[in-house]
Design a protein around this motif. Structure first.
Motif, PDB file in Angstrom:
ATOM      1  N   CYS A  29     -15.013  19.624  51.182  1.00 53.84           N
ATOM      2  CA  CYS A  29     -14.047  19.335  50.113  1.00 53.84           C
ATOM      3  C   CYS A  29     -13.516  20.658  49.538  1.00 53.84           C
ATOM      4  O   CYS A  29     -14.179  21.689  49.621  1.00 53.84           O
ATOM      5  CB  CYS A  29     -14.777  18.525  49.033  1.00 53.84           C
TER       6      CYS A  29
ATOM      7  N   THR B 205     -13.437  21.570  46.596  1.00 57.09           N
ATOM      8  CA  THR B 205     -14.328  22.062  45.544  1.00 57.09           C
ATOM      9  C   THR B 205     -15.389  23.009  46.114  1.00 57.09           C
ATOM     10  O   THR B 205     -15.767  23.985  45.467  1.00 57.09           O
ATOM     11  CB  THR B 205     -14.966  20.861  44.811  1.00 57.09           C
TER      12      THR B 205
ATOM     13  N   HIS C 131     -21.117  18.117  48.839  1.00 53.69           N
ATOM     14  CA  HIS C 131     -21.365  17.088  47.810  1.00 53.69           C
ATOM     15  C   HIS C 131     -20.766  15.735  48.163  1.00 53.69           C
ATOM     16  O   HIS C 131     -20.879  14.802  47.369  1.00 53.69           O
ATOM     17  CB  HIS C 131     -20.822  17.573  46.459  1.00 53.69           C
ATOM     18  N   GLU C 132     -20.118  15.600  49.335  1.00 55.33           N
ATOM     19  CA  GLU C 132     -19.541  14.295  49.719  1.00 55.33           C
ATOM     20  C   GLU C 132     -20.411  13.719  50.817  1.00 55.33           C
ATOM     21  O   GLU C 132     -20.089  13.832  51.993  1.00 55.33           O
ATOM     22  CB  GLU C 132     -18.147  14.491  50.348  1.00 55.33           C
TER      23      GLU C 132
ATOM     24  N   LEU D 251     -21.654  20.542  42.361  1.00 50.72           N
ATOM     25  CA  LEU D 251     -21.502  19.293  41.620  1.00 50.72           C
ATOM     26  C   LEU D 251     -22.843  18.588  41.384  1.00 50.72           C
ATOM     27  O   LEU D 251     -22.929  17.366  41.349  1.00 50.72           O
ATOM     28  CB  LEU D 251     -20.520  18.351  42.325  1.00 50.72           C
TER      29      LEU D 251
ATOM     30  N   CYS E 109     -16.742  11.614  46.940  1.00 51.54           N
ATOM     31  CA  CYS E 109     -15.894  12.525  46.156  1.00 51.54           C
ATOM     32  C   CYS E 109     -14.407  12.268  46.354  1.00 51.54           C
ATOM     33  O   CYS E 109     -13.823  11.435  45.673  1.00 51.54           O
ATOM     34  CB  CYS E 109     -16.248  13.976  46.427  1.00 51.54           C
ATOM     35  N   GLY E 110     -13.774  12.979  47.290  1.00 50.75           N
ATOM     36  CA  GLY E 110     -12.302  13.008  47.358  1.00 50.75           C
ATOM     37  C   GLY E 110     -11.647  11.656  47.575  1.00 50.75           C
ATOM     38  O   GLY E 110     -10.650  11.325  46.920  1.00 50.75           O
TER      39      GLY E 110
END
Ligand code: APR
Ligand code: ZN
Ligand code: ZN
Length: 361
Positions: free
Chosen positions: A42, A44, A63-64, A129, A162-163
């Protein structure tokens, strides 16, 4: 017993990421140890590496993610070893002012693991995150694990963490788009395309994708855009109005995070319409526009944090829709890669070649 596993860290600002050994403690009270199966790359993660989010290096990126719970600590009842879960960064506290007012999707005190993952020399890692999932096993708060149907492939499920959830939620939760609406989405990357999918799911009648990259516009059509606008060639505000009976769209979702595209969203919307900002601006950006237009055009200007999602409510619902063939989430997976290919995935992301590269572990 502490686990010694492989993980991707950003050691210092701007340096390429590296795969190294990470020490992961056994879960303590309220925590869960998750064997990560897939984790998307991502923007981020890249922002962390560039020092754009903080200076707490080294960061454990990723984090995804989706994976299988391996162990849980004392007092954990929501998940158990063997559960297939999507990791989330909104484990709501139930006690903050937002939670108490019945708006837990704004929770201001979300839970993360208490114990720290470290490098072999004891250096404490900052997990991206509050997750850190480019790693064979990660330690999170049990509430960060949302159980979903294990029939969903992990590389697809993880993206909801996430996204893709941000984009879907901008349309279905924040706006919210309702049946018959006209919707324009400015910026058709992974987040914008997810907003297009969300608009379609919610029953939008007209869905307009706006981007400067023809390749992205083609993908936007595949996700359900009924019309597309190349805003390098055509004034998007005028064209959105033409496509909506001269009025502007009921909802415009900005999925880039730039002042000029925000103003396109602002003026591309019908009177009393809704703008949703889901793209993330940088601290230097400023907006200049006549205040009278803010009054005179009325309506609602909203921001969407993580798609205003509630993981426990939204993830199982969305994965079920995927399994029923009603939400083609697999189209977001441009490629699957190995743990040591995160750096090259950042480059592909910057060149706009992929919607999502997903690390499979
Ligand atoms: N006008 C129109 N489209 C633009 C413009 C512009 N001025 N500038 C960039 N774009 C398009 C790009 O061509 C790309 O298709 O915006 C899209 C951005 O997509 P990605 O870079 O793939 O980013 P994405 O992952 O979708 O995230 C978008 O949401 O969550 C936030 O941090 C994230 O701010 C980012 C945004
Ligand atoms: Zn709370
Ligand atoms: Zn993300």
């Amino acid at each position: 017993m502490t686990s010694h596993v492989r993980g991707v860290i950003a050691r210092s600002k701007g340096e390429p990421v590296e795969v190294t050994t990470v020490l992961v403690p056994d879960p303590g009270p309220g925590e869960a140890l998750v064997a990560v199966q897939a984790c998307g790359v991502c923007h981020t993660d890249l922002h962390y590496r560039e020092g754009g989010i903080g200076e707490d290096f080294p960061y454990l990126l990723g984090h995804e993610a989706a994976g299988v719970v391996e162990a849980v600590g004392d007092g954990v009842t929501g998940v158990a070893p063997g559960d297939f879960v999507i990791l989330n960064w909104r484990a709501v506290c139930g006690e903050c002012r937002a939670c108490r007012r019945g708006r837990p999707w704004y929770c201001f005190a979300t839970h993360n693991a208490h114990q720290k993952m470290t490098l072999e020399d004891g250096t404490v890692l900052s997990p991206a995150l509050g997750i850190g999932a480019f790693v064979d096993k990660t330690l999170v708060a049990a509430g960060q694990c949302t159980k979903v149907d294990p029939a969903v492939p992990p590389e697809v499920a993880g993206l909801l963490g996430c996204g893709v959830m941000a984009g879907l939620g901008a349309a279905i939760n924040t706006a919210p788009v309702t049946r018959g609406d006209s919707v324009a989405v400015i910026g058709c990357g992974g987040v914008g395309d997810a907003a297009i999918l969300g608009a379609r799911l919610a029953g939008a009648r007209t869905i307009i994708g706006v981007d400067i990259d023809p390749r992205k516009l083609e993908w936007a059509r595949q996700f359900g855009a009924t019309h597309v606008i190349n805003s390098r060639e055509t004034d998007p505000v005028e064209r959105i109005r033409e496509l909506t009976g001269g009025n502007g769209a009921d909802v415009v979702i900005e999925a880039i995070g730039r002042p000029e595209t925000y103003l396109q969203a602002f003026y591309g919307r019908d009177l009393a319409g809704t703008v949703v900002l889901v793209g993330v601006p940088t601290p230097d950006m400023r907006l200049e526009a006549p205040l009278l237009d803010f009054f005179g055009r009325g309506g609602a200007l909203k921001s969407s944090w993580y798609g205003d999602c509630l993981p426990e409510r939204d993830f199982p619902m969305l994965t079920d829709l995927y399994l029923q063939g009603r939400l083609p989430l697999d189209k977001f997976v441009s490629e699957t890669i190995a743990l040591d290919q995160v750096e090259s995935a950042f480059a592909k992301m910057e060149r706009g070649e992929v919607l999502r590269s997903v690390v499979k572990l």
